[in-house]
Design a protein around this motif. Structure first.
Motif, PDB file in Angstrom:
ATOM      1  N   ALA A   1       0.835  -1.197   0.000  1.00 33.69           N
ATOM      2  CA  ALA A   1       0.000   0.000   0.000  1.00 33.69           C
ATOM      3  C   ALA A   1       0.870   1.247   0.000  1.00 33.69           C
ATOM      4  O   ALA A   1       0.612   2.194  -0.756  1.00 33.69           O
ATOM      5  CB  ALA A   1      -0.911  -0.013   1.223  1.00 33.69           C
ATOM      6  N   PHE A   2       1.934   1.222   0.812  1.00 29.59           N
ATOM      7  CA  PHE A   2       2.774   2.420   0.897  1.00 29.59           C
ATOM      8  C   PHE A   2       3.760   2.499  -0.265  1.00 29.59           C
ATOM      9  O   PHE A   2       4.094   3.590  -0.724  1.00 29.59           O
ATOM     10  CB  PHE A   2       3.500   2.448   2.245  1.00 29.59           C
ATOM     11  N   LEU A   3       4.218   1.319  -0.762  1.00 33.83           N
ATOM     12  CA  LEU A   3       5.134   1.354  -1.911  1.00 33.83           C
ATOM     13  C   LEU A   3       4.419   1.881  -3.146  1.00 33.83           C
ATOM     14  O   LEU A   3       4.997   2.601  -3.958  1.00 33.83           O
ATOM     15  CB  LEU A   3       5.693  -0.047  -2.169  1.00 33.83           C
ATOM     16  N   LEU A   4       3.128   1.510  -3.281  1.00 28.25           N
ATOM     17  CA  LEU A   4       2.350   2.004  -4.422  1.00 28.25           C
ATOM     18  C   LEU A   4       2.243   3.524  -4.359  1.00 28.25           C
ATOM     19  O   LEU A   4       2.397   4.218  -5.363  1.00 28.25           O
ATOM     20  CB  LEU A   4       0.957   1.372  -4.362  1.00 28.25           C
ATOM     21  N   LEU A   5       2.011   4.016  -3.147  1.00 31.76           N
ATOM     22  CA  LEU A   5       1.957   5.469  -2.966  1.00 31.76           C
ATOM     23  C   LEU A   5       3.318   6.092  -3.287  1.00 31.76           C
ATOM     24  O   LEU A   5       3.401   7.109  -3.978  1.00 31.76           O
ATOM     25  CB  LEU A   5       1.563   5.792  -1.523  1.00 31.76           C
TER      26      LEU A   5
ATOM     27  N   LYS B   1       4.274   8.969  -5.854  1.00 33.13           N
ATOM     28  CA  LYS B   1       4.907  10.196  -5.346  1.00 33.13           C
ATOM     29  C   LYS B   1       6.219  10.479  -6.082  1.00 33.13           C
ATOM     30  O   LYS B   1       6.512  11.624  -6.443  1.00 33.13           O
ATOM     31  CB  LYS B   1       5.190  10.044  -3.849  1.00 33.13           C
ATOM     32  N   ILE B   2       7.024   9.404  -6.296  1.00 27.87           N
ATOM     33  CA  ILE B   2       8.309   9.587  -6.975  1.00 27.87           C
ATOM     34  C   ILE B   2       8.076  10.041  -8.406  1.00 27.87           C
ATOM     35  O   ILE B   2       8.708  10.972  -8.908  1.00 27.87           O
ATOM     36  CB  ILE B   2       9.116   8.273  -6.941  1.00 27.87           C
ATOM     37  N   TRP B   3       7.122   9.381  -9.046  1.00 31.27           N
ATOM     38  CA  TRP B   3       6.776   9.734 -10.418  1.00 31.27           C
ATOM     39  C   TRP B   3       6.367  11.206 -10.489  1.00 31.27           C
ATOM     40  O   TRP B   3       6.779  11.950 -11.367  1.00 31.27           O
ATOM     41  CB  TRP B   3       5.644   8.814 -10.875  1.00 31.27           C
ATOM     42  N   ALA B   4       5.556  11.599  -9.520  1.00 28.21           N
ATOM     43  CA  ALA B   4       5.083  12.979  -9.480  1.00 28.21           C
ATOM     44  C   ALA B   4       6.247  13.944  -9.238  1.00 28.21           C
ATOM     45  O   ALA B   4       6.337  14.989  -9.879  1.00 28.21           O
ATOM     46  CB  ALA B   4       4.033  13.134  -8.386  1.00 28.21           C
ATOM     47  N   ALA B   5       7.143  13.559  -8.324  1.00 26.57           N
ATOM     48  CA  ALA B   5       8.247  14.460  -7.975  1.00 26.57           C
ATOM     49  C   ALA B   5       9.137  14.710  -9.179  1.00 26.57           C
ATOM     50  O   ALA B   5       9.613  15.834  -9.382  1.00 26.57           O
ATOM     51  CB  ALA B   5       9.052  13.870  -6.822  1.00 26.57           C
ATOM     52  N   VAL B   6       9.378  13.674  -9.988  1.00 27.67           N
ATOM     53  CA  VAL B   6      10.210  13.849 -11.172  1.00 27.67           C
ATOM     54  C   VAL B   6       9.561  14.846 -12.121  1.00 27.67           C
ATOM     55  O   VAL B   6      10.228  15.662 -12.750  1.00 27.67           O
ATOM     56  CB  VAL B   6      10.450  12.490 -11.867  1.00 27.67           C
TER      57      VAL B   6
ATOM     58  N   LEU C   1      11.953   5.268 -10.553  1.00 32.18           N
ATOM     59  CA  LEU C   1      12.628   6.322 -11.314  1.00 32.18           C
ATOM     60  C   LEU C   1      12.633   5.998 -12.804  1.00 32.18           C
ATOM     61  O   LEU C   1      12.397   6.873 -13.634  1.00 32.18           O
ATOM     62  CB  LEU C   1      14.080   6.481 -10.829  1.00 32.18           C
ATOM     63  N   VAL C   2      12.908   4.713 -13.122  1.00 34.22           N
ATOM     64  CA  VAL C   2      12.941   4.316 -14.531  1.00 34.22           C
ATOM     65  C   VAL C   2      11.606   4.629 -15.190  1.00 34.22           C
ATOM     66  O   VAL C   2      11.543   5.113 -16.318  1.00 34.22           O
ATOM     67  CB  VAL C   2      13.276   2.815 -14.649  1.00 34.22           C
ATOM     68  N   LYS C   3      10.520   4.402 -14.447  1.00 28.13           N
ATOM     69  CA  LYS C   3       9.189   4.676 -14.984  1.00 28.13           C
ATOM     70  C   LYS C   3       9.058   6.142 -15.376  1.00 28.13           C
ATOM     71  O   LYS C   3       8.453   6.474 -16.388  1.00 28.13           O
ATOM     72  CB  LYS C   3       8.137   4.316 -13.927  1.00 28.13           C
ATOM     73  N   ALA C   4       9.657   7.001 -14.567  1.00 22.85           N
ATOM     74  CA  ALA C   4       9.513   8.426 -14.838  1.00 22.85           C
ATOM     75  C   ALA C   4      10.458   8.917 -15.922  1.00 22.85           C
ATOM     76  O   ALA C   4      10.162   9.874 -16.624  1.00 22.85           O
ATOM     77  CB  ALA C   4       9.759   9.208 -13.547  1.00 22.85           C
ATOM     78  N   PHE C   5      11.623   8.254 -16.080  1.00 22.41           N
ATOM     79  CA  PHE C   5      12.665   8.782 -16.960  1.00 22.41           C
ATOM     80  C   PHE C   5      12.600   8.291 -18.393  1.00 22.41           C
ATOM     81  O   PHE C   5      12.867   9.030 -19.324  1.00 22.41           O
ATOM     82  CB  PHE C   5      14.052   8.399 -16.415  1.00 22.41           C
ATOM     83  N   VAL C   6      12.323   6.993 -18.571  1.00 18.80           N
ATOM     84  CA  VAL C   6      12.617   6.351 -19.850  1.00 18.80           C
ATOM     85  C   VAL C   6      11.342   6.212 -20.687  1.00 18.80           C
ATOM     86  O   VAL C   6      10.338   5.736 -20.190  1.00 18.80           O
ATOM     87  CB  VAL C   6      13.246   4.960 -19.616  1.00 18.80           C
TER      88      VAL C   6
END
Lengths: 208, 358
Positions: free
Chosen positions: B34-38, B42-47, B316-321
């Motif tokens: 539940a928290f990893l999904l969040l 959040k990481i995706w959003a921050a990027v 991070l990879v999801k957000a970058f590539v």
């Protein structure tokens, strides 16, 4: 007690699902039942404490072979009615084949139980409790029978090359990505700068 | 032996203890998910310089639970032309398989549900079954988009499983065992004992293949779990959402949880196989004086930190590539990763036999 219970459960599931493989109306369901059969067979291997074989059965048959079956069967445009047509006609023949196989299996298992089958040949020596069955199989396969193993590998390689040679054809007119060509493309070959006077525009002829 | 310990040795006590362990692991993973999904969102959003979910609870911490209730309370829609039994079975299979693989993961010394001798093979077997949930879901939907999506997904997972299997063979060759607990125990001590760095000073030269193989394994894990940049099964622009188009409500939730459980499982695999599992990378002699339970809590924390680190990398990879094209994906798997990992196996095996001796 628990082991006996597990054996009967797995054996029943294996036999029932094997029956359903041949009787299921939908071929995709047949493949799914086949997977369940493989799976319970793997469970039986675990009960025999041959966990390595059990895992291999799942990895190879369930994970690879059955996926291929499922792919092929799903892609086929199957006419279910036509598929069932010959069922009654082929039933006696299939019954004879199955009967012969069953008789053979019973004979083999009786002779193994009585200890006659493997007596003269190189009988498998049960490994000690500290030797895992991966190690035992490895020793038999790669030390005792290494040449046969290599020969089997060569046969499989030839079969694979043969299948590739038979089916590989280069169709003309298919666009493929040539990474070397893309990477070696230089700016000079790709772009040409034309200076165009402001407000004049260019005609297509000028560009060529 | 007092009465309490002898009770846990009886069949009934053993069954209860194992069931309790399983329950603990499953609930623990579900809550972490539940928290990893969040965290993923959040990481995706921050990027992308967004805030991400921030409404439900402080910093949006309860977002996943809100999503959970929303999914569960919705109506389950089953398409009229679908194969109903297989349609419901598919998400269940995905969900269950994603969790039974955790049975052999050692969280700390001795903290493992089932310490199998063939632990790695068990994991390979379970992950090769994962493809069925997807194929069955796509086929049972009786619709073109899910079917195409499931075929793509299955082809992708089968392709990358091959190179992952070969990379795992490298680790098995270095460790000489398929038992995950033993593999982790061998990596204790200083950081150069980790398999990513060759697994000890004796086999240090294998670092030239093991370090790249760690990265190849990471990329293969992305492809195996259908994560971006290899999320072709759910390429929204072409296939809407791949094999899960027709799914709604709880069945969709099961697919989703299964997918994330698999991602975290892959992070755990990288940690165990290459990054020393629960070993912090330096000798832990100072833990000899404390009780085993406290030491295990420390090891568990180390393990969790490493898993979260790899999850962070995946996020991070999801957000970058940007997303790969399908033929590029297949080319990468079959023409680059497979030969590379095969060469690595030859190298590591040769080093074991000729340099280390046996």
């Amino acid at each position: 007690m628990l082991q006996g219970l597990a054996f009967y459960l797995l054996a029943t599931v294996a036999v029932v699902s094997a029956l359903l493989v041949v009787t299921a109306r939908n071929p995709v369901h047949s493949v799914l039942w086949l997977i369940l059969t493989f799976f319970s067979a793997a469970g039986l291997f675990v009960l025999l404490s041959a966990e390595f074989l059990a895992m291999l059965l799942v990895v190879v048959y369930v994970g690879a072979v059955a996926v291929l079956f499922l792919f092929v069967v799903m892609m086929l445009d199957v006419d279910f009615v036509k598929l069932r047509e010959g069922y009654a006609r082929y039933l006696p023949l299939a019954g004879i084949v199955a009967g012969v196989l069953l008789a053979e299996m019973i004979m083999v298992s009786i002779s193994v139980v009585q200890g006659g089958a493997a007596k003269d040949a190189l009988a498998p020596v049960p490994a000690g409790p500290d030797v895992t069955n991966i190690e035992t199989i490895g020793r038999v396969l790669y030390t005792d029978y290494v040449y046969f193993f290599q020969a089997a590998g060569v046969v499989l390689l030839i079969a694979m090359i043969g299948a590739i040679v038979l089916t590989l054809r280069h169709r003309p007119g298919v666009h493929r990505q040539d990474l070397a060509a893309q990477a070696n493309r230089e700016r000079a070959k790709a772009v040409e700068i034309k200076s165009v006077a402001t407000g004049q525009g260019v005609t297509p002829e000028e560009l060529l | 032996m007092d009465a309490a310990t002898s009770f846990w040795a009886t069949p009934v006590g053993w069954t209860l203890a194992t069931l309790g362990g399983i329950l603990l692991v499953v609930v623990g993973i579900l809550i972490s998910l539940a928290f990893l999904l969040l965290a993923d969102r959040k990481i995706w959003a921050a990027v992308q310089l967004r805030k991400g979910p921030n409404v439900v609870g402080p910093f949006g911490l309860l977002q996943s639970f809100a999503d959970f209730f929303k999914f569960v309370l919705k109506e389950i829609v089953i398409p009229a032309g679908s194969d109903k039994v297989v349609f419901i079975l598919a998400p269940l299979i995905s969900f269950v398989l994603a969790f039974i693989a955790w049975a052999v993961i050692p969280f700390a010394p001795g903290w493992v549900v089932s310490d199998l001798n063939v632990g790695i093979l068990y994991i390979l077997a379970i992950s090769s079954l994962g493809v069925y949930g997807i194929i069955m879901g796509g086929w049972a939907s009786n619709s073109k988009y899910p079917f195409l999506g499931s075929l793509r997904s299955a082809a992708q997972m089968v392709s990358y499983e091959v190179s992952m299997g070969l990379i795992i063979i490298n680790v098995i060759l270095l460790a000489g065992t398929m038992n995950l607990t033993e593999i982790v125990t061998q990596q204790q001590g200083w950081i150069w004992n980790w398999n990513a760095f060759g697994g000890g000073l004796e086999t240090l030269p294998t670092i030239i293949v093991m370090l790249p193989m760690t990265i190849v394994f990471f990329i293969s894990a992305l492809a195996e779990t259908n994560r971006p940049p290899f999320d072709l099964p759910e390429a929204e622009s072409e296939l809407v959402a791949g094999y899960q188009v027709e799914y709604s409500s709880t069945p969709y939730l099961l697919f989703m949880i299964g997918e994330y459980a698999n991602i975290v499982f892959m992070c755990a695999m990288i940690t165990l196989l290459f990054c020393g599992g629960w070993n912090p990378g330096f000798p832990t002699d100072f833990l000899n004086s404390v009780p085993a339970f406290v030491a295990n809590l420390f090891y568990l924390a180390v393990f969790a930190v490493k898993v979260v680190f790899w999850f962070f990398m995946i996020a991070l990879v999801k957000a970058f590539v940007p997303r790969y094209r399908y033929d590029q994906l297949m080319r990468l798997g079959w023409k680059i990763f497979l030969p590379a990992s095969l060469v690595a196996v030859v190298f590591v095996a040769a080093w074991r036999v000729f340099a280390v001796g046996g």
